[in-house]
Design a protein around this motif. Structure first.
Motif, mmCIF file in Angstrom:
data_model
loop_
_atom_site.group_PDB
_atom_site.id
_atom_site.type_symbol
_atom_site.label_atom_id
_atom_site.label_comp_id
_atom_site.label_asym_id
_atom_site.label_seq_id
_atom_site.Cartn_x
_atom_site.Cartn_y
_atom_site.Cartn_z
ATOM 1 N N TYR A 202 -14.967 16.288 19.231
ATOM 2 C CA TYR A 202 -13.883 17.189 18.855
ATOM 3 C C TYR A 202 -13.714 18.343 19.838
ATOM 4 N N ASN A 203 -12.466 18.761 19.961
ATOM 5 C CA ASN A 203 -12.122 19.946 20.735
ATOM 6 C C ASN A 203 -12.222 21.147 19.799
ATOM 7 N N PRO A 204 -13.189 22.041 20.011
ATOM 8 C CA PRO A 204 -13.398 23.139 19.061
ATOM 9 C C PRO A 204 -12.232 24.108 18.974
ATOM 10 N N ILE A 205 -11.358 24.115 19.984
ATOM 11 C CA ILE A 205 -10.204 25.014 19.960
ATOM 12 C C ILE A 205 -9.137 24.497 19.001
ATOM 13 N N LYS A 206 -9.061 23.177 18.841
ATOM 14 C CA LYS A 206 -7.961 22.584 18.081
ATOM 15 C C LYS A 206 -8.363 22.095 16.696
ATOM 16 N N VAL A 207 -9.652 22.162 16.379
ATOM 17 C CA VAL A 207 -10.129 21.547 15.137
ATOM 18 C C VAL A 207 -10.834 22.572 14.250
ATOM 19 N N ASP A 208 -10.498 22.556 12.969
ATOM 20 C CA ASP A 208 -11.232 23.329 11.967
ATOM 21 C C ASP A 208 -12.435 22.479 11.560
ATOM 22 N N ILE A 209 -13.539 22.664 12.239
ATOM 23 C CA ILE A 209 -14.653 21.736 12.103
ATOM 24 C C ILE A 209 -15.261 21.755 10.707
ATOM 25 N N GLU A 210 -15.242 22.884 10.032
ATOM 26 C CA GLU A 210 -15.823 22.920 8.692
ATOM 27 C C GLU A 210 -15.012 22.083 7.715
ATOM 28 N N ALA A 211 -13.682 22.144 7.813
ATOM 29 C CA ALA A 211 -12.834 21.309 6.957
ATOM 30 C C ALA A 211 -13.034 19.834 7.280
ATOM 31 N N VAL A 212 -13.184 19.536 8.559
ATOM 32 C CA VAL A 212 -13.402 18.148 8.977
ATOM 33 C C VAL A 212 -14.735 17.632 8.436
ATOM 34 N N LYS A 213 -15.778 18.439 8.547
ATOM 35 C CA LYS A 213 -17.096 18.018 8.061
ATOM 36 C C LYS A 213 -17.072 17.739 6.562
ATOM 37 N N GLU A 214 -16.369 18.566 5.826
ATOM 38 C CA GLU A 214 -16.277 18.377 4.380
ATOM 39 C C GLU A 214 -15.616 17.048 4.037
ATOM 40 N N SER A 215 -14.518 16.736 4.730
ATOM 41 C CA SER A 215 -13.811 15.484 4.470
ATOM 42 C C SER A 215 -14.650 14.281 4.905
ATOM 43 N N ILE A 216 -15.283 14.384 6.057
ATOM 44 C CA ILE A 216 -16.108 13.281 6.557
ATOM 45 C C ILE A 216 -17.253 12.990 5.597
ATOM 46 N N ALA A 217 -17.920 14.026 5.108
ATOM 47 C CA ALA A 217 -19.053 13.822 4.202
ATOM 48 C C ALA A 217 -18.637 13.013 2.975
ATOM 49 N N ARG A 218 -17.445 13.295 2.472
ATOM 50 C CA ARG A 218 -16.963 12.587 1.288
ATOM 51 C C ARG A 218 -16.623 11.129 1.602
#
Length: 342
Positions: A29-45
């Motif tokens: 992921y590009n940290p400038i363009k991605v809300d990584i915490e929201a992504v991690k939450e969705s991925i975990a599910r």
């Protein structure tokens, strides 16, 4: 950059990851363009619901847009790499995955999102994109591979998923102000087009398609396409298919204002509007004709030599100037995750 696994180190006596049957994913992921915490939450599910192991996370950087960390993800055992960023991130990940058994998932996070558009994937629904990655199906698509020659004789090889171009379109990208693009997205290209059109953009091109003998032409732009849809619903290459083992190629050859109007009419109106309805297709079948300003070709291998160094782009990123190029299709070289019902 060191990956940050979401899983804990294995306990003594536990089954090594390599011996389990559980698939694992990586997110580049590009940290400038991605809300990584929201992504991690969705991925975990979604990884849990799909029965996948815990995902590892790898950041891109200015020095590494994604290729090196993707290679590391593969070395770490990833069965799928999700590319979360702009078109440059997707291209870098795809290039690193070329010819491997791992698949690519797409989490569109840029202004263009060209590959996702051409696969008709969700562009603005994070949860839906991640669900597709973990619960979708595999689809094999083609990659373009292009060798370019620099003015000093140096050669470089790139893979591309959508298009590669030389001439005016590449000059437009080279002229694009990155700060303006960050603020207004694709509107920044309007400013770049205006500046590019001020110059004399005609180039003399010698080319050979599928070994059919050398030919020459004068053009403003030559684009080699693996698929044909651009942002703003612009269908540049209406007959292109991403898995047909062929390139669709177009040369733009306008003469003055009327020539540019013909191109606009053909691409925006005919390709972008009429072709999308049954009635429109009947109108085209009865009335459409080829125009000199647009020359379409198909083939598997294109060799081009230019009269002078020209700007070159791949998947919307400027990669400097070239004096020659050789583009070939690598058929079925990339596996993409798409919705299970598509």
């Amino acid at each position: 950059m060191t990956p940050s696994p979401s899983s804990s180190p294995a306990e003594p006596g536990s089954t090594p990851a390599a011996e389990t049957t559980q698939k694992t994913a990586a997110l580049v992921y590009n940290p400038i363009k991605v809300d990584i915490e929201a992504v991690k939450e969705s991925i975990a599910r979604h990884e849990r619901e799909a029965g996948w192991g815990e995902t590892r996370f790898y950041e891109t950087s200015k020095e590494d847009p994604g290729g090196e960390v993707t290679a590391q993800a593969l070395a770490d055992g990833a069965d799928m790499v999700i590319a979360a960023g702009g078109d440059g991130t997707v291209r870098a990940v795809a290039e690193a995955l070329r010819g491997t058994d791992a698949s690519i998932g797409l989490l569109p996070s840029g202004t263009g999102n060209l590959l996702a558009r051409n696969l008709d994937l969700s562009l603005d629904n994070l949860d839906d994109s991640i669900a597709t990655a973990f619960q979708g199906r595999d689809r094999d698509i083609d990659l373009g591979v292009v060798d370019i020659e620099r003015e000093d004789g140096q050669r470089e090889t790139f893979a591309f998923v959508v298009m590669a171009g030389v001439g005016l379109d590449a000059k437009m990208l080279a002229n694009t102000n990155d700060d303006l693009k960050a603020r207004v997205g694709w509107l920044a290209y309007v400013d770049a087009i205006i500046r590019a059109l001020r110059d004399n953009n005609k180039i003399d091109v010698r080319y050979e398609l599928d070994g059919g003998g050398r030919k020459s032409m004068r053009a403003h732009t030559v684009i080699v396409g693996n698929c044909g849809l651009l942002p703003a619903n612009i269908m540049l290459l209406p007959d292109a298919a991403i898995d047909d083992g062929q390139f669709d190629i177009v040369a733009l050859r306008p003469e003055g204002f009327f020539g540019w109007f013909q191109i606009w009419f053909k691409i925006v109106w005919e390709n972008g509007v009429l072709r999308r309805t049954q009635v429109g297709r009947r109108i085209l079948a009865a009335n459409s004709r080829e125009v000199r300003t647009l020359r379409y070709m198909k083939g598997r291998k294109l060799v081009v030599r230019l009269d002078s160094p020209q700007d070159f782009e791949i998947d919307g990123d400027s990669v400097g100037k070239a004096v020659a190029l050789r583009a070939v299709v690598d058929e079925g070289a990339l596996t993409v995750r798409v919705p299970a019902d598509s």
